[in-house]
Design an enzyme around this catalytic site. Sequence first.
Site, short mmCIF file in Angstrom:
data_model
loop_
_atom_site.label_atom_id
_atom_site.label_comp_id
_atom_site.label_asym_id
_atom_site.label_seq_id
_atom_site.Cartn_x
_atom_site.Cartn_y
_atom_site.Cartn_z
N LYS A 36 -27.31 -25.34 42.32
CA LYS A 36 -28.67 -25.25 42.89
C LYS A 36 -29.59 -24.31 42.12
O LYS A 36 -30.57 -23.78 42.65
CB LYS A 36 -28.63 -24.82 44.38
CG LYS A 36 -27.82 -25.75 45.23
CD LYS A 36 -28.45 -27.12 45.32
CE LYS A 36 -27.44 -28.18 45.63
NZ LYS A 36 -27.86 -29.51 45.18
N THR A 40 -29.97 -30.02 37.39
CA THR A 40 -30.53 -31.37 37.22
C THR A 40 -31.73 -31.32 36.27
O THR A 40 -31.91 -32.20 35.42
CB THR A 40 -30.98 -31.91 38.60
OG1 THR A 40 -29.92 -31.71 39.53
CG2 THR A 40 -31.37 -33.36 38.54
N HIS A 109 -20.27 -25.94 36.56
CA HIS A 109 -20.62 -24.94 37.58
C HIS A 109 -19.53 -23.87 37.67
O HIS A 109 -19.63 -22.97 38.51
CB HIS A 109 -20.71 -25.59 38.97
CG HIS A 109 -21.94 -26.42 39.19
ND1 HIS A 109 -23.18 -26.04 38.78
CD2 HIS A 109 -22.10 -27.61 39.81
CE1 HIS A 109 -24.07 -26.97 39.14
NE2 HIS A 109 -23.43 -27.93 39.77
N SER A 139 -31.64 -24.08 49.22
CA SER A 139 -31.36 -25.35 48.56
C SER A 139 -29.94 -25.83 48.90
O SER A 139 -29.72 -27.02 49.18
CB SER A 139 -31.50 -25.15 47.04
OG SER A 139 -31.40 -26.36 46.36
N TYR A 212 -34.57 -19.76 36.11
CA TYR A 212 -35.29 -20.88 36.72
C TYR A 212 -36.75 -20.50 36.94
O TYR A 212 -37.66 -21.29 36.69
CB TYR A 212 -34.59 -21.23 38.05
CG TYR A 212 -35.28 -22.26 38.91
CD1 TYR A 212 -34.92 -23.60 38.83
CD2 TYR A 212 -36.27 -21.90 39.84
CE1 TYR A 212 -35.53 -24.56 39.64
CE2 TYR A 212 -36.88 -22.84 40.63
CZ TYR A 212 -36.51 -24.16 40.54
OH TYR A 212 -37.13 -25.11 41.34
S1 PPS Z 1 -26.88 -29.13 41.70
O1 PPS Z 1 -26.49 -29.83 42.94
O2 PPS Z 1 -26.12 -27.89 41.53
O3 PPS Z 1 -26.83 -29.98 40.53
O4 PPS Z 1 -28.40 -28.70 41.97
P1 PPS Z 1 -29.39 -28.18 40.84
O5 PPS Z 1 -29.87 -29.31 40.05
O6 PPS Z 1 -28.79 -27.04 40.11
O7 PPS Z 1 -30.57 -27.58 41.71
C1 PPS Z 1 -31.41 -28.38 42.51
C2 PPS Z 1 -32.71 -27.62 42.67
O8 PPS Z 1 -33.49 -27.72 41.46
C3 PPS Z 1 -34.80 -28.21 41.81
N1 PPS Z 1 -35.39 -29.00 40.69
C4 PPS Z 1 -36.54 -28.66 40.09
N2 PPS Z 1 -37.35 -27.61 40.26
C5 PPS Z 1 -38.47 -27.58 39.49
N3 PPS Z 1 -38.81 -28.53 38.59
C6 PPS Z 1 -38.01 -29.60 38.40
N4 PPS Z 1 -38.36 -30.53 37.51
C7 PPS Z 1 -36.81 -29.69 39.16
N5 PPS Z 1 -35.79 -30.59 39.23
C8 PPS Z 1 -34.94 -30.15 40.17
C9 PPS Z 1 -34.51 -29.08 43.02
O9 PPS Z 1 -35.68 -29.38 43.73
C10 PPS Z 1 -33.55 -28.19 43.80
O10 PPS Z 1 -34.19 -27.07 44.38
P2 PPS Z 1 -34.75 -27.06 45.89
O11 PPS Z 1 -35.10 -25.62 46.17
O12 PPS Z 1 -33.66 -27.57 46.78
O13 PPS Z 1 -35.96 -27.94 45.88
#
Ligand code: PPS
Length: 317
Positions: A36, A40, A109, A139, A212
């Site tokens: 989180k 992604t 992870h 998240s 981040y």
């Molecule tokens: S996982 O399940 O571990 O793979 O999750 P991960 O991808 O690490 O984290 C998901 C959070 O990243 C946010 N996210 C983004 N934030 C900003 N810009 C972009 N382009 C973006 N893409 C993914 C996503 O919304 C999740 O955060 P939260 O706070 O839940 O919205």
Amino acid sequence: MVDAETIANAGFKLSVDKIKNFEVRPDDIFLLTFPKSGTTWMKEILPLVMNGGDIDAITGTSRDVLVPYLEFQLSADDDPIMREVQKQMLIPDGFALDQLQSPRLLVSHLRSEFLPRAIEEKRVKVIYVARNPKDIAISSHYFVKAVQLCGIVDSNEPSQAKAYQDFSEFFPEFLVMKGIAQIVHYHGTRWHEHVLPWWERRHDRNVLFLKYEDMIQDLKACVRQIAKFMDVRLTDGAVDKIRDHCSFQSMKNNKMALKNTYCTNVLGVKAEEGSPFVRVGGVGLWKNTLTVAQNETFNEIYQEWIKGSDLEMTFEL
Ligand code: PPS
């Protein structure tokens, strides 16, 4: 300290020895994150940096093929659930990490102790992304609400059978990484145990430590930093293209980034709920959820976590 048995028993069955002994190539690039933290997002950025910003070249390919999860891939032979998960991540049958062309992009992870020995021995490149743990907690809670219904967790196990509709049910488990938090952070690692070893190595030549929150503030600068670290020359146009393609709004409409198939068939997320992988994004989301008392508790525990470290995270912008 989490031992190998705990890691093997928490959630997915991880093939601990196979991971530890994984044959690393000297030019592999590892993306490492606490769940989180923006995984992604980086899985969208890194292949594009690698190919000079050619978006067409990655269209239609699963991001889990472009940047495969080391632990999922290596454990799939031994765990039928993991094999099914791989299928729903649109990874073709027979896919193997040694088929990938160099330089490979791999993601994990896992905390540092459980990573392949050869990462350290060969000093391969590591891109580490850290996010402030309060936003991670929020998240993760959304993710928990999805996974507890999906069969990955054991509904006979009392700690996993809870509803977790309210953040207050998840919060204490997140802080100590027990119960369902241990399943979704499937190795029971607490935030500081994951982040601090890489923060301490941030000046090593093979380590790029990113936050981040800095990506939120200036994605273009981060893309440039990543390209330099990966020894890739990007034109200004390519940097702009990557920034635009990887913006939150653009990724919200990107089926591969949203992992729609996985969300529907594994997590059981309904279309109207939206993907937990690209959900809200941003900094300071915790302020809408944490009570004053929860925030105070978090602050106390956070101070314990980072005691003796000069790491400073951004909790709000
Ligand atoms: S996982 O399940 O571990 O793979 O999750 P991960 O991808 O690490 O984290 C998901 C959070 O990243 C946010 N996210 C983004 N934030 C900003 N810009 C972009 N382009 C973006 N893409 C993914 C996503 O919304 C999740 O955060 P939260 O706070 O839940 O919205």
